[in-house]
Design a protein around this motif. Structure first.
Motif, PDB file in Angstrom:
ATOM      1  N   SER A 135      13.849  88.764  11.979  1.00  0.00           N
ATOM      2  CA  SER A 135      12.758  89.402  11.230  1.00  0.00           C
ATOM      3  C   SER A 135      11.397  88.997  11.774  1.00  0.00           C
ATOM      4  N   ASN A 136      11.308  87.826  12.400  1.00  0.00           N
ATOM      5  CA  ASN A 136      10.037  87.362  12.966  1.00  0.00           C
ATOM      6  C   ASN A 136       9.961  87.560  14.474  1.00  0.00           C
ATOM      7  N   SER A 137      11.003  88.171  15.033  1.00  0.00           N
ATOM      8  CA  SER A 137      11.037  88.342  16.477  1.00  0.00           C
ATOM      9  C   SER A 137      10.109  89.463  16.918  1.00  0.00           C
ATOM     10  N   ALA A 138       9.310  89.192  17.935  1.00  0.00           N
ATOM     11  CA  ALA A 138       8.400  90.210  18.470  1.00  0.00           C
ATOM     12  C   ALA A 138       9.183  91.369  19.091  1.00  0.00           C
ATOM     13  N   VAL A 139      10.352  91.064  19.670  1.00  0.00           N
ATOM     14  CA  VAL A 139      11.180  92.101  20.280  1.00  0.00           C
ATOM     15  C   VAL A 139      11.690  93.074  19.220  1.00  0.00           C
ATOM     16  N   VAL A 140      12.195  92.510  18.102  1.00  0.00           N
ATOM     17  CA  VAL A 140      12.708  93.355  17.022  1.00  0.00           C
ATOM     18  C   VAL A 140      11.589  94.182  16.409  1.00  0.00           C
ATOM     19  N   GLN A 141      10.438  93.568  16.191  1.00  0.00           N
ATOM     20  CA  GLN A 141       9.298  94.300  15.644  1.00  0.00           C
ATOM     21  C   GLN A 141       8.869  95.427  16.584  1.00  0.00           C
ATOM     22  N   GLY A 142       8.932  95.160  17.888  1.00  0.00           N
ATOM     23  CA  GLY A 142       8.597  96.196  18.864  1.00  0.00           C
ATOM     24  C   GLY A 142       9.588  97.349  18.836  1.00  0.00           C
ATOM     25  N   MET A 143      10.880  97.019  18.631  1.00  0.00           N
ATOM     26  CA  MET A 143      11.905  98.071  18.530  1.00  0.00           C
ATOM     27  C   MET A 143      11.649  98.953  17.316  1.00  0.00           C
ATOM     28  N   ILE A 144      11.272  98.319  16.191  1.00  0.00           N
ATOM     29  CA  ILE A 144      11.007  99.077  14.968  1.00  0.00           C
ATOM     30  C   ILE A 144       9.837 100.032  15.162  1.00  0.00           C
ATOM     31  N   VAL A 145       8.760  99.509  15.762  1.00  0.00           N
ATOM     32  CA  VAL A 145       7.570 100.340  15.991  1.00  0.00           C
ATOM     33  C   VAL A 145       7.882 101.482  16.953  1.00  0.00           C
ATOM     34  N   ALA A 146       8.700 101.202  17.981  1.00  0.00           N
ATOM     35  CA  ALA A 146       8.998 102.219  18.992  1.00  0.00           C
ATOM     36  C   ALA A 146       9.869 103.340  18.459  1.00  0.00           C
ATOM     37  N   VAL A 147      10.772 103.025  17.528  1.00  0.00           N
ATOM     38  CA  VAL A 147      11.723 104.033  17.065  1.00  0.00           C
ATOM     39  C   VAL A 147      11.136 104.918  15.964  1.00  0.00           C
ATOM     40  N   MET A 148      10.074 104.475  15.314  1.00  0.00           N
ATOM     41  CA  MET A 148       9.490 105.255  14.212  1.00  0.00           C
ATOM     42  C   MET A 148       9.041 106.659  14.636  1.00  0.00           C
ATOM     43  N   PRO A 149       8.363 106.818  15.779  1.00  0.00           N
ATOM     44  CA  PRO A 149       7.977 108.181  16.185  1.00  0.00           C
ATOM     45  C   PRO A 149       9.181 109.090  16.418  1.00  0.00           C
ATOM     46  N   VAL A 150      10.267 108.531  16.953  1.00  0.00           N
ATOM     47  CA  VAL A 150      11.469 109.329  17.203  1.00  0.00           C
ATOM     48  C   VAL A 150      12.040 109.856  15.890  1.00  0.00           C
ATOM     49  N   ILE A 151      12.114 108.973  14.888  1.00  0.00           N
ATOM     50  CA  ILE A 151      12.624 109.372  13.577  1.00  0.00           C
ATOM     51  C   ILE A 151      11.724 110.441  12.958  1.00  0.00           C
ATOM     52  N   SER A 152      10.424 110.263  13.103  1.00  0.00           N
ATOM     53  CA  SER A 152       9.470 111.232  12.550  1.00  0.00           C
ATOM     54  C   SER A 152       9.652 112.610  13.184  1.00  0.00           C
ATOM     55  N   VAL A 153       9.843 112.635  14.502  1.00  0.00           N
ATOM     56  CA  VAL A 153      10.033 113.910  15.198  1.00  0.00           C
ATOM     57  C   VAL A 153      11.333 114.571  14.750  1.00  0.00           C
ATOM     58  N   MET A 154      12.428 113.798  14.636  1.00  0.00           N
ATOM     59  CA  MET A 154      13.705 114.364  14.198  1.00  0.00           C
ATOM     60  C   MET A 154      13.590 114.978  12.811  1.00  0.00           C
ATOM     61  N   LEU A 155      12.940 114.274  11.896  1.00  0.00           N
ATOM     62  CA  LEU A 155      12.762 114.793  10.540  1.00  0.00           C
ATOM     63  C   LEU A 155      11.864 116.030  10.547  1.00  0.00           C
ATOM     64  N   GLY A 156      10.822 115.997  11.398  1.00  0.00           N
ATOM     65  CA  GLY A 156       9.914 117.136  11.483  1.00  0.00           C
ATOM     66  C   GLY A 156      10.606 118.390  12.000  1.00  0.00           C
ATOM     67  N   VAL A 157      11.438 118.234  13.030  1.00  0.00           N
ATOM     68  CA  VAL A 157      12.179 119.376  13.584  1.00  0.00           C
ATOM     69  C   VAL A 157      13.125 119.963  12.542  1.00  0.00           C
ATOM     70  N   MET A 158      13.837 119.091  11.826  1.00  0.00           N
ATOM     71  CA  MET A 158      14.763 119.571  10.807  1.00  0.00           C
ATOM     72  C   MET A 158      14.014 120.286   9.680  1.00  0.00           C
ATOM     73  N   ALA A 159      12.873 119.720   9.269  1.00  0.00           N
ATOM     74  CA  ALA A 159      12.080 120.346   8.213  1.00  0.00           C
ATOM     75  C   ALA A 159      11.559 121.711   8.661  1.00  0.00           C
ATOM     76  N   TYR A 160      11.155 121.817   9.933  1.00  0.00           N
ATOM     77  CA  TYR A 160      10.651 123.088  10.468  1.00  0.00           C
ATOM     78  C   TYR A 160      11.742 124.158  10.456  1.00  0.00           C
ATOM     79  N   GLU A 161      12.959 123.783  10.852  1.00  0.00           N
ATOM     80  CA  GLU A 161      14.048 124.749  10.884  1.00  0.00           C
ATOM     81  C   GLU A 161      14.433 125.193   9.480  1.00  0.00           C
ATOM     82  N   PHE A 162      14.424 124.262   8.523  1.00  0.00           N
ATOM     83  CA  PHE A 162      14.693 124.634   7.134  1.00  0.00           C
ATOM     84  C   PHE A 162      13.583 125.535   6.596  1.00  0.00           C
ATOM     85  N   ALA A 163      12.335 125.258   7.000  1.00  0.00           N
ATOM     86  CA  ALA A 163      11.209 126.078   6.550  1.00  0.00           C
ATOM     87  C   ALA A 163      11.333 127.510   7.071  1.00  0.00           C
TER      88      ALA A 163
END
Length: 201
Positions: A111-139
């Motif tokens: 939880s205090n590892s800089a590597v793990v924190q970096g992984m969390i920050v890096a993956v957030m945009p990917v998750i946002s894009v996946m959710l956005g694409v799915m929301a767009y197709e449903f829309a």
């Protein structure tokens, strides 16, 4: 005989492989898993279409409990009944459960590892894009079924209820499901009136 056995076992192997991947790669909880499950169920294996997936997603959101496990259980049951549901649930849950048990002693360090924190920050945009694409197709599908005005109205009402009031998401989903059940009847009552006015004119 061997070919027959292979054919019989294939749905279980597909379920296990699909749900196992979503359990491992669904980083960040339920919302991040939904696009992955949709890809497996709709795009890759074609177990259902987008309309049915949207309906199941709405019902799963309205019910208590983790949404990903509910979706996995439904997909397994739809494919191979109760046994399929068990296979889908176990293969979806076990990888992350085993990983959690193995890494439990390292939680404080990780939880205090800089590597793990970096992984969390890096993956957030990917998750946002996946959710956005799915929301767009449903829309897009909502636009075809409801029309532009109704989509805008529903989005505005949803925003007000969820962000400004706020109302629990499950209540909002139930309200929209209830409207959806009578939508075509409501529209059907207005159409004759519109045609009658146009005829009189």
């Amino acid at each position: 005989m061997a070919d027959k056995t292979k054919t019989i076992d294939k749905p279980y192997s597909e379920l296990a492989w699909a749900m196992g991947k979503t359990g491992i790669l669904g980083y960040g909880g339920g919302p991040s898993v939904i696009p992955l499950i949709r890809y497996e169920a709709v795009t890759k294996y074609r177990w259902m279409d987008d309309d049915e997936f949207g309906e199941i997603l709405a019902i799963a959101n309205a019910l208590p409990g983790p949404i990903a496990t509910k979706m996995a259980a439904y997909l397994g049951y739809r494919r191979k009944g109760i046994l399929g549901s068990i296979v889908a649930l176990l293969t979806h849950i076990l990888p992350s459960a085993v990983a959690m048990i193995c890494l439990l002693s390292f939680v404080e360090y990780l939880s205090n590892s800089a590597v793990v924190q970096g992984m969390i920050v890096a993956v957030m945009p990917v998750i946002s894009v996946m959710l956005g694409v799915m929301a767009y197709e449903f829309a897009k599908r909502a636009y075809k079924g409801l029309g532009k005005i109704m989509v805008v109205v529903f989005c505005a009402v949803s925003f007000v209820l969820l962000q400004l009031v706020p109302v629990h998401p499950a209540i909002v989903i139930v309200l929209f499901l209830a409207y959806g059940a009578v939508h075509f009847r409501v529209i059907g009552r207005f159409k004759p009136k519109v045609k009658k006015v146009e005829g009189d004119a």
